[in-house]
Design a protein around this motif. Structure first.
Motif, short mmCIF file in Angstrom:
data_model
loop_
_atom_site.label_atom_id
_atom_site.label_comp_id
_atom_site.label_asym_id
_atom_site.label_seq_id
_atom_site.Cartn_x
_atom_site.Cartn_y
_atom_site.Cartn_z
N ARG A 81 6.63 -8.26 -8.65
CA ARG A 81 7.66 -7.23 -8.82
C ARG A 81 7.04 -5.89 -8.47
N VAL A 82 7.78 -5.05 -7.75
CA VAL A 82 7.24 -3.77 -7.29
C VAL A 82 8.15 -2.64 -7.75
N ARG A 83 7.53 -1.56 -8.20
CA ARG A 83 8.29 -0.37 -8.56
C ARG A 83 7.67 0.83 -7.84
N ALA A 84 8.50 1.62 -7.18
CA ALA A 84 8.07 2.84 -6.52
C ALA A 84 8.83 4.01 -7.13
N GLU A 85 8.12 5.03 -7.55
CA GLU A 85 8.75 6.18 -8.19
C GLU A 85 9.39 7.10 -7.15
N SER A 86 10.26 7.95 -7.62
CA SER A 86 10.95 8.90 -6.75
C SER A 86 9.94 9.77 -6.01
N GLY A 87 10.18 9.95 -4.71
CA GLY A 87 9.30 10.77 -3.90
C GLY A 87 8.11 10.04 -3.31
N SER A 88 8.00 8.76 -3.59
CA SER A 88 6.87 8.00 -3.05
C SER A 88 7.19 7.41 -1.68
N VAL A 89 6.14 7.09 -0.95
CA VAL A 89 6.25 6.39 0.33
C VAL A 89 5.46 5.10 0.20
N SER A 90 6.12 3.98 0.41
CA SER A 90 5.45 2.70 0.23
C SER A 90 5.52 1.87 1.50
N PHE A 91 4.51 1.03 1.67
CA PHE A 91 4.42 0.15 2.83
C PHE A 91 4.19 -1.28 2.36
N ALA A 92 4.74 -2.23 3.10
CA ALA A 92 4.49 -3.65 2.86
C ALA A 92 4.12 -4.27 4.20
N TRP A 135 0.83 -1.20 0.00
CA TRP A 135 0.00 0.00 0.00
C TRP A 135 0.86 1.25 0.00
N SER A 136 0.22 2.37 -0.33
CA SER A 136 0.96 3.60 -0.59
C SER A 136 0.67 4.66 0.45
N GLY A 137 1.71 5.40 0.80
CA GLY A 137 1.56 6.58 1.64
C GLY A 137 1.66 7.85 0.82
N GLY A 138 1.70 7.72 -0.50
CA GLY A 138 1.80 8.86 -1.40
C GLY A 138 2.77 8.58 -2.52
N GLY A 139 2.48 9.12 -3.70
CA GLY A 139 3.36 8.89 -4.85
C GLY A 139 2.88 7.73 -5.69
N VAL A 140 3.67 7.41 -6.72
CA VAL A 140 3.28 6.41 -7.71
C VAL A 140 3.96 5.07 -7.42
N MET A 141 3.15 4.02 -7.31
CA MET A 141 3.65 2.66 -7.12
C MET A 141 2.94 1.73 -8.09
N THR A 142 3.67 0.72 -8.58
CA THR A 142 3.05 -0.32 -9.40
C THR A 142 3.50 -1.69 -8.90
N VAL A 143 2.61 -2.65 -9.04
CA VAL A 143 2.89 -4.03 -8.67
C VAL A 143 2.61 -4.90 -9.89
N GLU A 144 3.56 -5.73 -10.25
CA GLU A 144 3.38 -6.63 -11.39
C GLU A 144 3.41 -8.07 -10.91
#
Length: 282
Positions: free
Chosen positions: A86-97, A54-63
């Motif tokens: 596979r997970v990609r988080a863009e610059s400036g994003s906050v991601s949680f697992a 899940w995301s705390g802000g910004g762009v994330m993708t899950v493949e």
């Protein structure tokens, strides 16, 4: 003196994760936070436990399983134990697992699904990351968080990626820049074959024409932008639509709702506007 107690904590009382596991007994879940100052990619891997991304802000993708999920702040992606992803988080994003122990987590679904990140669920998962908490309180908190997990329609989240290397190259460029308005003919010339061949290839690999697939990517990107609080008119312009009503019509065709109605369905789950308040607090 021979019977004097030691001041060192007994090793056997410390929670220890089994090999290859993230969640030690007796806990149900544990979360990790990642502040991505630069683009971050977690190459294809699998876990022994279920995972909620899940995301705390910004762009994330899950493949996973040949499909691409974009992760807006109002939703999480549930990856069952053992499923490569596979997970990609863009610059400036906050991601949680958040990992869940399968043997101690009672859920009623199989496969990859979207999970509604209500403000209550989000705050419980964040509060669980506080190390200073009595064990009985933490267990009650975690049980409540599991009880609040609710799958939603994943059809509005997933995008099938082409497997063919040449077609995938186009797909990845469109995902990186959804506003790219090159025609099918222009993409075909870039690859050195006909527009008809390109269209057939995309239909075979994704079930959609290139134009339809690009619309899908734009709508998925819009989910992230609108959930982050950006006005629909601004989002439409950023995605290449000069007329916001055209964008709204396409959004309705893909999701079944206008943007306002779509996000209202999530806010009514717990009576708050999801994603926006939580993001401002952080």
């Amino acid at each position: 003196m021979w019977g004097a107690p030691t001041l060192e904590p007994p090793v056997w009382s410390e929670p220890v994760s089994p090999p290859g596991r993230m969640v030690p007994e007796p806990w149900l879940l544990t979360s990790s936070r990642y502040d991505n100052d630069t683009p971050e990619v977690w190459d294809t891997h699998a876990h022994h436990e279920h995972e909620l991304i899940w995301s705390g802000g910004g762009v994330m993708t899950v493949e996973a399983e040949g499909q691409l999920w974009m992760v807006p702040p109002v939703l999480g992606i549930w990856i069952p134990a053992g499923v490569p992803h596979r997970v990609r988080a863009e610059s400036g994003s906050v991601s949680f697992a958040t990992c869940f122990a399968p043997e101690r987590t009672d859920i009623g679904w199989d496969g990859i699904v979207g999970i509604a990140l209500t403000s209550v669920l989000r705050e419980l998962l964040l509060y669980n990351m506080n190390e200073e908490m009595p064990a009985d309180l933490r267990l009650r908190l975690q049980r409540l968080a599991v009880d609040l997990l609710r799958p939603v329609q994943a059809a509005s989240l997933d995008i099938r990626m082409p497997a063919d290397a040449r077609l995938r190259g186009i797909a990845e460029r469109i995902v990186a820049d959804p506003a790219d308005d090159r025609t099918t003919q222009e993409w075909a010339l870039r690859l050195g074959f006909s527009a008809r061949t390109l269209t057939r290839g995309f239909l075979r690999e994704t079930g959609l024409s290139l134009t339809q697939w690009r619309i899908l990517v734009r709508i998925r990107t819009a989910l992230i932008e609108i959930a982050a609080g950006r006005p629909v008119t601004v989002v439409a312009g950023r995605l290449g639509y000069a007329n916001p009503s055209t964008f709204i019509d396409l959004f309705r065709q893909v999701t079944g709702h206008t943007p306002a109605v779509y996000f209202r369905t999530f806010s009514t789950l717990d009576g708050t506007e999801l994603g926006l308040e939580g993001q401002r607090r952080r």
